[in-house]
Scaffold this motif. Sequence first.
Motif, short mmCIF file in Angstrom:
data_model
loop_
_atom_site.label_atom_id
_atom_site.label_comp_id
_atom_site.label_asym_id
_atom_site.label_seq_id
_atom_site.Cartn_x
_atom_site.Cartn_y
_atom_site.Cartn_z
N LYS A 3 0.84 -1.19 0.00
CA LYS A 3 0.00 0.00 0.00
C LYS A 3 0.87 1.24 0.00
N SER A 40 -14.94 11.84 8.90
CA SER A 40 -13.82 11.12 9.51
C SER A 40 -13.91 11.17 11.03
N ASP A 147 -9.02 8.86 9.37
CA ASP A 147 -9.53 7.82 8.48
C ASP A 147 -8.69 7.80 7.21
N THR A 148 -7.98 6.70 6.98
CA THR A 148 -7.05 6.61 5.84
C THR A 148 -7.76 6.76 4.51
N HIS A 149 -8.91 6.12 4.36
CA HIS A 149 -9.64 6.18 3.09
C HIS A 149 -10.14 7.60 2.80
N ILE A 150 -10.64 8.26 3.83
CA ILE A 150 -11.11 9.64 3.64
C ILE A 150 -9.94 10.56 3.36
N LYS A 151 -8.82 10.32 4.01
CA LYS A 151 -7.61 11.12 3.74
C LYS A 151 -7.19 11.01 2.28
N ASP A 152 -7.23 9.79 1.74
CA ASP A 152 -6.88 9.59 0.34
C ASP A 152 -7.87 10.31 -0.58
N GLU A 153 -9.13 10.32 -0.20
CA GLU A 153 -10.15 11.00 -1.01
C GLU A 153 -9.93 12.51 -1.00
#
Length: 318
Positions: A3, A40, A147-153
């Motif tokens: 990742k 998040s 939140d990793t996924h929200i950070k990426d978004e």
Amino acid sequence: MGKIIHPQKKEIKGPWLLNQDDFEALDIVFEKIDILLYQSWLNNEENKIKQEKKDITEEEISKEIEKKKNESWNYKYVKKCEITSNDESKLSDETILGILKDKTVEKLKPKSFNLNVRHGSIYENSFDLKVSNYYKGSLDYDINCSDTHIKDEIQYEIDKWIDKRKPNWALQIWSNYGDFIIYTFIFPIVMFAYNSFSTSYATYQQSLKLEMYELGKVGINDTNRDLALELLIKSESGFRPENFELIEIPNNPIWIRLFIVAVFIYIAAVFRPKTMIGLGLIKKKMAVYKVWIKLVLITLPAVLILGPFWKLIVQWLY
């Protein structure tokens, strides 16, 4: 499967040329980021509550969330957009559109632009962005998200906006290496100017060689044999008549062309583009800058590339 971890902080060097349309587009992104950061924080708090109380209902979770939102030490909501003018006066609002619609902005000369939004404690679920109005001004942003996924978004949204507006490599080189060009081009300009405008004269021996050269193109025959012999004797003996007047030598046109190109590059380096926040009183200035940038990036390469072939182009046209 591995990742990739994206950096939270990012800096993109200028010069940034941002107009009102760019800020209106950024407003949409900023509002999305605000919602995502709240989500998040919300996800993180819900997970904490569920871990502490296994059999809690959704209604009870909602009540707990509302309770936490009212606790200032647990939840802090900050949302701020701010423009700083050259005279250090500031204009702030919760939205970028709020600043753009404010009549006060028309009287400002923006030198920096800042965004900040935070949901939660000081170091979590926050987003900061800053643009500075300097020659080497950059755009910096910092994302902190639990939140990793929200950070990426969030990173995807802001990078998408940046990619459409970031300066190309030619602008970056021009802006960031202008000082180097200014100092290194002083000597070439002086040298080209000296060779372009100084007056030089041909000696008698040089004039003899020129006559011999013209005679050589015609060829030696019975008619000019005596003249050729006379020129050869005078040249070899170092003879110089007392009444000889120095003949001015025309300057080579290449020196004038090099001088003009060097001066143009020097002026371009002095008036190089810098990061500009094209709002208020900077709007007209940025419009002039954009015309100047196109002139330099189109005219200079055209001169350097087509210069050696100019005679062939003129002959082909006429």
